[in-house]
Design a protein around this motif. Structure first.
Motif, PDB file in Angstrom:
ATOM      1  N   ILE A  56      20.116 -10.021  -7.159  1.00  0.00           N
ATOM      2  CA  ILE A  56      19.920 -10.606  -5.831  1.00  0.00           C
ATOM      3  C   ILE A  56      20.388  -9.590  -4.795  1.00  0.00           C
ATOM      4  CG2 ILE A  56      20.452 -12.544  -4.297  1.00  0.00           C
ATOM      5  CD1 ILE A  56      18.914 -13.323  -6.867  1.00  0.00           C
ATOM      6  N   VAL A  57      19.501  -9.221  -3.880  1.00  0.00           N
ATOM      7  CA  VAL A  57      19.789  -8.187  -2.894  1.00  0.00           C
ATOM      8  C   VAL A  57      20.182  -8.841  -1.564  1.00  0.00           C
ATOM      9  CG1 VAL A  57      18.859  -6.192  -1.666  1.00  0.00           C
ATOM     10  CG2 VAL A  57      18.112  -6.674  -4.005  1.00  0.00           C
ATOM     11  N   VAL A  58      21.393  -8.516  -1.109  1.00  0.00           N
ATOM     12  CA  VAL A  58      21.869  -9.024   0.178  1.00  0.00           C
ATOM     13  C   VAL A  58      20.981  -8.464   1.287  1.00  0.00           C
ATOM     14  CG1 VAL A  58      23.804  -9.007   1.800  1.00  0.00           C
ATOM     15  CG2 VAL A  58      24.228  -9.285  -0.647  1.00  0.00           C
ATOM     16  N   GLY A  59      20.570  -9.322   2.203  1.00  0.00           N
ATOM     17  CA  GLY A  59      19.694  -8.921   3.305  1.00  0.00           C
ATOM     18  C   GLY A  59      18.225  -9.186   3.032  1.00  0.00           C
ATOM     19  N   GLU A  60      17.880  -9.453   1.772  1.00  0.00           N
ATOM     20  CA  GLU A  60      16.488  -9.720   1.395  1.00  0.00           C
ATOM     21  C   GLU A  60      16.109 -11.172   1.660  1.00  0.00           C
ATOM     22  OE1 GLU A  60      13.876  -7.837  -0.333  1.00  0.00           O
ATOM     23  OE2 GLU A  60      15.055  -6.164   0.452  1.00  0.00           O
ATOM     24  N   MET A  61      14.819 -11.398   1.810  1.00  0.00           N
ATOM     25  CA  MET A  61      14.257 -12.735   1.980  1.00  0.00           C
ATOM     26  C   MET A  61      13.677 -13.163   0.631  1.00  0.00           C
ATOM     27  SD  MET A  61      13.689 -14.979   4.502  1.00  0.00           S
ATOM     28  CE  MET A  61      13.712 -14.008   5.979  1.00  0.00           C
ATOM     29  N   TYR A  62      13.922 -14.424   0.265  1.00  0.00           N
ATOM     30  CA  TYR A  62      13.432 -14.982  -0.990  1.00  0.00           C
ATOM     31  C   TYR A  62      12.699 -16.290  -0.735  1.00  0.00           C
ATOM     32  CZ  TYR A  62      16.466 -11.693  -3.416  1.00  0.00           C
ATOM     33  OH  TYR A  62      17.042 -10.552  -3.883  1.00  0.00           O
ATOM     34  N   ARG A  63      11.747 -16.606  -1.633  1.00  0.00           N
ATOM     35  CA  ARG A  63      11.118 -17.922  -1.622  1.00  0.00           C
ATOM     36  C   ARG A  63      12.084 -18.882  -2.293  1.00  0.00           C
ATOM     37  NH1 ARG A  63       7.096 -18.243  -5.086  1.00  0.00           N
ATOM     38  NH2 ARG A  63       7.479 -16.233  -6.012  1.00  0.00           N
ATOM     39  N   LEU A  64      12.024 -20.162  -1.929  1.00  0.00           N
ATOM     40  CA  LEU A  64      12.863 -21.171  -2.571  1.00  0.00           C
ATOM     41  C   LEU A  64      12.034 -21.917  -3.600  1.00  0.00           C
ATOM     42  CD1 LEU A  64      14.917 -22.622   0.411  1.00  0.00           C
ATOM     43  CD2 LEU A  64      15.737 -21.221  -1.470  1.00  0.00           C
ATOM     44  N   ASP A  65      12.462 -21.852  -4.862  1.00  0.00           N
ATOM     45  CA  ASP A  65      11.776 -22.598  -5.923  1.00  0.00           C
ATOM     46  C   ASP A  65      11.865 -24.087  -5.625  1.00  0.00           C
ATOM     47  OD1 ASP A  65      10.786 -20.614  -7.517  1.00  0.00           O
ATOM     48  OD2 ASP A  65      12.428 -20.652  -8.963  1.00  0.00           O
ATOM     49  N   GLY A  66      10.758 -24.759  -5.788  1.00  0.00           N
ATOM     50  CA  GLY A  66      10.737 -26.202  -5.567  1.00  0.00           C
ATOM     51  C   GLY A  66      10.559 -26.593  -4.110  1.00  0.00           C
ATOM     52  N   ALA A  67      10.414 -25.608  -3.239  1.00  0.00           N
ATOM     53  CA  ALA A  67      10.217 -25.890  -1.816  1.00  0.00           C
ATOM     54  C   ALA A  67       9.133 -24.946  -1.284  1.00  0.00           C
ATOM     55  CB  ALA A  67      11.528 -25.702  -1.049  1.00  0.00           C
ATOM     56  N   PRO A  68       7.865 -25.300  -1.515  1.00  0.00           N
ATOM     57  CA  PRO A  68       6.772 -24.415  -1.079  1.00  0.00           C
ATOM     58  C   PRO A  68       6.816 -24.159   0.427  1.00  0.00           C
ATOM     59  CG  PRO A  68       5.945 -26.280  -2.364  1.00  0.00           C
ATOM     60  CD  PRO A  68       7.389 -26.523  -2.128  1.00  0.00           C
ATOM     61  N   GLY A  69       6.659 -22.909   0.792  1.00  0.00           N
ATOM     62  CA  GLY A  69       6.627 -22.539   2.207  1.00  0.00           C
ATOM     63  C   GLY A  69       8.000 -22.378   2.834  1.00  0.00           C
TER      64      GLY A  69
END
Length: 108
Positions: A56-69
């Motif tokens: 997990i990279v600090v400062g990066e943006m990730y999608r949330l599993d189980g929460a589309p969009g």
């Protein structure tokens, strides 16, 4: 199982996750919403111990599993939790299990 997730090996964690998901399924069928939510959250926490926090990279943006969009920017890591902000949320900083984070790039 009363053993700590941190003390379990991969096989034990996967077995615990399967047991928790089965309990959650049964609770959902019986309409016990609170119990369902507890088992789902426990399964997420157990799954967090299958992930290396170094990925997990600090400062990066990730999608949330189980929460589309929905997207989450990681500001810092502490244990098996990522602290940060949901994109477009009015909420302040929040912590989520690292098992909820999915890479932005599809196929990773």
């Amino acid at each position: 199982m009363s053993e700590l997730y941190a003390a379990m090996d991969e096989h034990e964690l996967r077995q615990e996750i399967a047991n928790l998901k089965e309990k959650a399924r049964k609770a959902e069928q019986l309409g016990i919403v609170n119990e369902f939510a507890v088992y789902e959250r426990k399964a997420l926490m157990a799954a967090a111990y299958l992930i290396d926090p170094a990925t997990i990279v600090v400062g990066e943006m990730y999608r949330l599993d189980g929460a589309p969009g929905e997207f989450f920017q990681v500001d810092r890591l502490k244990g098996r939790f990522a602290w940060g902000h949901r994109l477009g949320s009015d909420k302040y900083e929040e912590a989520i299990p690292i098992s909820m984070l999915a890479p932005m790039k599809v196929g990773k």
